[in-house]
Motif scaffolding. Sequence first.
Motif, PDB file in Angstrom:
ATOM      1  N   ARG A 214      -5.803  -0.687  -0.792  1.00 57.30           N
ATOM      2  CA  ARG A 214      -6.892  -1.390  -1.482  1.00 57.30           C
ATOM      3  C   ARG A 214      -6.518  -1.740  -2.925  1.00 57.30           C
ATOM      4  O   ARG A 214      -6.679  -2.884  -3.366  1.00 57.30           O
ATOM      5  N   ASN A 215      -5.971  -0.756  -3.652  1.00 57.83           N
ATOM      6  CA  ASN A 215      -5.601  -1.015  -5.052  1.00 57.83           C
ATOM      7  C   ASN A 215      -4.566  -2.120  -5.153  1.00 57.83           C
ATOM      8  O   ASN A 215      -4.659  -3.011  -5.992  1.00 57.83           O
ATOM      9  N   THR A 216      -3.560  -2.021  -4.306  1.00 59.17           N
ATOM     10  CA  THR A 216      -2.485  -3.007  -4.370  1.00 59.17           C
ATOM     11  C   THR A 216      -3.003  -4.390  -3.995  1.00 59.17           C
ATOM     12  O   THR A 216      -2.574  -5.392  -4.573  1.00 59.17           O
ATOM     13  N   GLN A 217      -3.910  -4.426  -3.031  1.00 63.06           N
ATOM     14  CA  GLN A 217      -4.477  -5.724  -2.657  1.00 63.06           C
ATOM     15  C   GLN A 217      -5.198  -6.352  -3.852  1.00 63.06           C
ATOM     16  O   GLN A 217      -5.079  -7.547  -4.109  1.00 63.06           O
ATOM     17  N   GLN A 218      -5.933  -5.507  -4.587  1.00 62.95           N
ATOM     18  CA  GLN A 218      -6.617  -6.032  -5.779  1.00 62.95           C
ATOM     19  C   GLN A 218      -5.611  -6.481  -6.832  1.00 62.95           C
ATOM     20  O   GLN A 218      -5.766  -7.529  -7.465  1.00 62.95           O
ATOM     21  N   GLN A 219      -4.568  -5.653  -6.991  1.00 61.39           N
ATOM     22  CA  GLN A 219      -3.537  -6.024  -7.971  1.00 61.39           C
ATOM     23  C   GLN A 219      -2.875  -7.344  -7.588  1.00 61.39           C
ATOM     24  O   GLN A 219      -2.604  -8.187  -8.438  1.00 61.39           O
ATOM     25  N   ASN A 220      -2.609  -7.490  -6.272  1.00 62.85           N
ATOM     26  CA  ASN A 220      -1.998  -8.742  -5.811  1.00 62.85           C
ATOM     27  C   ASN A 220      -2.883  -9.935  -6.159  1.00 62.85           C
ATOM     28  O   ASN A 220      -2.405 -10.964  -6.642  1.00 62.85           O
ATOM     29  N   TYR A 221      -4.169  -9.760  -5.909  1.00 63.97           N
ATOM     30  CA  TYR A 221      -5.103 -10.843  -6.178  1.00 63.97           C
ATOM     31  C   TYR A 221      -5.102 -11.187  -7.670  1.00 63.97           C
ATOM     32  O   TYR A 221      -5.041 -12.355  -8.057  1.00 63.97           O
ATOM     33  N   LEU A 222      -5.131 -10.128  -8.481  1.00 65.76           N
ATOM     34  CA  LEU A 222      -5.155 -10.357  -9.929  1.00 65.76           C
ATOM     35  C   LEU A 222      -3.854 -10.995 -10.408  1.00 65.76           C
ATOM     36  O   LEU A 222      -3.860 -11.856 -11.293  1.00 65.76           O
TER      37      LEU A 222
ATOM     38  N   TYR B 209       4.404  -3.314   4.509  1.00 64.58           N
ATOM     39  CA  TYR B 209       3.727  -4.451   5.128  1.00 64.58           C
ATOM     40  C   TYR B 209       2.250  -4.495   4.785  1.00 64.58           C
ATOM     41  O   TYR B 209       1.671  -5.548   4.631  1.00 64.58           O
ATOM     42  N   TRP B 210       1.656  -3.313   4.705  1.00 63.98           N
ATOM     43  CA  TRP B 210       0.230  -3.259   4.417  1.00 63.98           C
ATOM     44  C   TRP B 210       0.014  -2.685   3.035  1.00 63.98           C
ATOM     45  O   TRP B 210       0.301  -1.516   2.802  1.00 63.98           O
ATOM     46  N   PRO B 211      -0.481  -3.503   2.091  1.00 69.58           N
ATOM     47  CA  PRO B 211      -0.794  -2.961   0.764  1.00 69.58           C
ATOM     48  C   PRO B 211      -2.145  -2.253   0.809  1.00 69.58           C
ATOM     49  O   PRO B 211      -3.057  -2.711   1.514  1.00 69.58           O
TER      50      PRO B 211
ATOM     51  N   TYR C 257      -6.754 -13.031   4.492  1.00 72.99           N
ATOM     52  CA  TYR C 257      -6.479 -12.084   3.408  1.00 72.99           C
ATOM     53  C   TYR C 257      -5.251 -12.514   2.614  1.00 72.99           C
ATOM     54  O   TYR C 257      -4.643 -11.704   1.944  1.00 72.99           O
ATOM     55  N   ARG C 258      -4.874 -13.797   2.708  1.00 74.60           N
ATOM     56  CA  ARG C 258      -3.579 -14.207   2.154  1.00 74.60           C
ATOM     57  C   ARG C 258      -3.478 -13.998   0.647  1.00 74.60           C
ATOM     58  O   ARG C 258      -2.385 -13.833   0.132  1.00 74.60           O
ATOM     59  N   TYR C 259      -4.614 -13.988  -0.067  1.00 79.06           N
ATOM     60  CA  TYR C 259      -4.514 -13.802  -1.519  1.00 79.06           C
ATOM     61  C   TYR C 259      -4.401 -12.333  -1.890  1.00 79.06           C
ATOM     62  O   TYR C 259      -4.231 -11.983  -3.038  1.00 79.06           O
ATOM     63  N   GLN C 260      -4.569 -11.469  -0.896  1.00 78.77           N
ATOM     64  CA  GLN C 260      -4.425 -10.032  -1.150  1.00 78.77           C
ATOM     65  C   GLN C 260      -3.064  -9.511  -0.675  1.00 78.77           C
ATOM     66  O   GLN C 260      -2.672  -8.409  -1.004  1.00 78.77           O
ATOM     67  N   LEU C 261      -2.388 -10.332   0.120  1.00 81.48           N
ATOM     68  CA  LEU C 261      -1.151  -9.858   0.746  1.00 81.48           C
ATOM     69  C   LEU C 261       0.071 -10.530   0.117  1.00 81.48           C
ATOM     70  O   LEU C 261       0.196 -11.757   0.155  1.00 81.48           O
TER      71      LEU C 261
END
Lengths: 778, 213
Positions: free
Chosen positions: A520-528, A516-518, A116-120
């Motif tokens: 769902r929204n934040t994970q998507q934002q991180n990816y973007l 430490y845990w983003p 999940y490194r691109y989401q974290l």
Amino acid sequence: MNVYHPKLSAGIWLLGMIIIGILGSQALTKDWLETGFLALLPANEQQPEVAKAIRQHNELINRKVIWLTGAASSTQAIAQAQKLKRQLEQSKLFSKVVLEFPQQQYIRQYQQLFPYRYQLLDAQSQVILSTRPEELIRQNLEMLNSPIGQMQAANLERDPSLLFGRYFNAQHPIKLNLEQGIVVLADRQQFWALLLTDLQDERLQLDKLETLLQLVNNAAGQVKATGGELLVSGMALFTAHGAQSAKQEISTVGAGSSLGIIVLLLLTFRSLRPLLLSMLALASGLIAALVLSILCFDKIHILTLVFGASLMGVAIDYALHFFCDSFDAKAWFPLQGLRFIMPGISLGLLTTLLSYAGLGLSPFPGLQQVAVFSASGLIVAWLTVVLLFPLLLTGFNPKHRPILLKATAYWQRHWPVWLFSHNRWLGLAAGVLVLGGLWRLTPQDDVRLLQSPPVELMHTADKIRQLFPMTPESQFFLVSGHDQADWFQNEQRLIKRLEALKQQKTLSYYQGLSQYWPDRNTQQQNYLLLKHKLIDSGLLERYMTDLGFDREAVKAELKQFAEAERKTLTLPEWLANADESKQQLWLGCDEGRCQSTVALIGISDVSALAAVRNLPGVIWVDQVEQLSSLFARYRIRASGLLLIAFCLALAGLGFKFGWRNGASIMSVPVVALAVSLAMLGWFSQLFSLFNLFALLLVLGIGVDYGLFFFIAGDRRDSTSLGVMLSALTTLLAFGLLATSSTEIVHAFGFTVAAGIVTALICAPLVGFRGDKNQHDKQ
Amino acid sequence: MVNPALFQNSLGLSCRYILTPFLKLLLLFFLLRGQSYADDELSQITARLVKTPITQGDFHQQKHLKVLRKPLISTGSFTYHQSKGVIWKTLTPVVSLLLVNESKLLTGQGEQAVPVAFGKVFKAMLGGDLSALSDGFSVIGTDQKTSWQLALTPKDELLKLIISTMQLSGDTELRRLEIRETGGNVTTISFDNIIHPTQLTAEQEADFERLSP
């Protein structure tokens, strides 16, 4: 009274006690003792979610015991710790003993999170990426070229942007050093090996606490013998020391006072009977009180037990008054004695019950319990005196005149005369004394004042905190939201505020899951964010190529990125492999509410944190403050009830004997109470909820003294002996507690002592008619 | 291959001990020069070193990483002070500063934990207890006429997983250091223009000042 048959009444008493015994055998087998302070709060004030969070937080803290073995070299320190570890494991006190830190868990964590490194992303990387992505490249180069950059360099293959390494590192904000897999800390003089333990049980039994103390002392001795030093800290140690010193004090004081009481009663009555019977009356009362209270409330609080039992001290009056009456008749028969003392002790009981009843009217469960406990105990003690004593006192007719009787007889005749003849200046002096003392009286409700842990223990705890700043404080934030997304946003808002406070050095660390845990929204934002700033801009490709990656490696990385677009790491998945300390932050979701706690470490300014308000879904939980304010409210409430108690007692006595006489009887406890409070003021003693219970006891006993003298008639001599004996036994039993070094116990003893002495001084004035007494005996 | 990143303990603390073999070595080396001792090669080599409180010079570092076609090359200067610690100033490819003594480690990313072993070695050496060196490493030395070499193999199990050997070589100064990692990465650092000033410059003093508590 002619229908009274001693054997029949004794049979009734026995039957009653058997019933209580049967009820008790059922009631006492279940878990009936409550120790949590929340149980003392009125039902409508308890927020179940706060209570649950506090329980969870306390469990986390209270079980922990931290051990540090210190030596001149780290090898020695580690060897000591290894030896200590074996001892601790053998003791069976601990559910967990951690010395070597498990690498496996970390490998699992790394492997689980890596896909999940691109989401974290950690907070810092997020900021850098969105504002100055080139800075990230510069920092990477700095790290890779740094002489301490081995780890980053070794990870380059799997994590070319090094962003996952940054995220994984940020999971563990505090960096410590390992040697042979063991955390080794250092100060200027020594090296310390760290050993962490969890106790089996959050609330240790007393004997286990003693075992723990013994273990600590033995281990400290062993380490010292080799020239090292052992530091141990944990809530359980504070409890153990508290329990030990309280136990020691109470047993010393208890032994001293028991001895005093035994000698006093034996000398006075020259018979074992009064002693045994007094004990029987008190014991029956206590047992009945315990059983009935448990039946009534299901669970009773430990404080109920302490204060209820203390308030029952009044019951000794009934027994002593009975025995002393025997000195007033040539041929004394128990029934005849009972007939005489019956109005006194019954009225005494009624007024005391009336005054304690006030407690029952309060919405505070603790006070209600104390009311039921002491009232039922007093009634049963009184019943024991009335029903059982006539039979058991058959043939009790002491022929001697004890010295104490002569002394009190002399005293009760001459003392009032002296007092009356100097009433002007005595009144003035008393007025100044009382008013001055009351003026100086200031309530102190801070619970920390109530504890008095040994200084060494505090030093050790401070030193450990300096070496190993990881222990969460008792204060924390409770964050909730109607769903996970809402909770996440609320916690993030709090964390922003906490970060600012951390920068101002208000606290050293904080720990919240959303760091430490983003979600769902934040994970998507991180990816973007990564997509825009690193991939689409070509920055990553450029950086990798410049660094010397193969074309294939660059392509592979871009492909992996593209494939990871739909990935989401759920909270349960993340929690599954998280550290225990992080898992415990999550309280779960139920009934449309998700909750977590944010732990705080190294608070230097509590008020600044308490001032973090107006954040949706965030509650500041400060147990110390809550407990202090609870005590303050109990104190105010109990003060009001004390006043009501006085009025009720006055009303009862006034109704029976007329207002003038009622006031005259009540003047004894009123003066006793005023002087007791004034003394607290003059000697700058702790004035809190606990003193009020002492004052209630003074009230109950003071009323008895006044009442006994009021209806003594021509038996003032034996009454004075009864009152004197009662005062002396009460002083021995409770007054001696004033010598305690535990603040609460000391305050209780001091208040009782001052009140009882004053009541004793004042009591002979009630019903005193100078000349009429002169032709009595002697 | 074992990934060094996995060596994290359950308290959430990254394990710096294994990350700084180089720095430790460097310090060890500088400390060695202050000692004089008897028979073995270690002591003979130590005897050849110039002994002064301050050492400074330039460094040229090459990191050969398996995944990269070309080495990572960085250059800069370093300063060692007997009691104050080390200044490691990288000038290319990016400017950065690393300061370290026995209790503090400062980098561009802020303060970091200092390996206990670091301070231990530091102290042990100053105290003249050279057995500390052979505590942590098996040492093989070769002393030739103009130059010497030391090969160090870590004893610590954790360190062994990362570092296979470290080679030091030089004459009256340490000239070259090579670290071979088990993963195949190799770091080589050469030291040039070594001088032994008697005093620190104002800038160096200021840098060390940041390390003082």
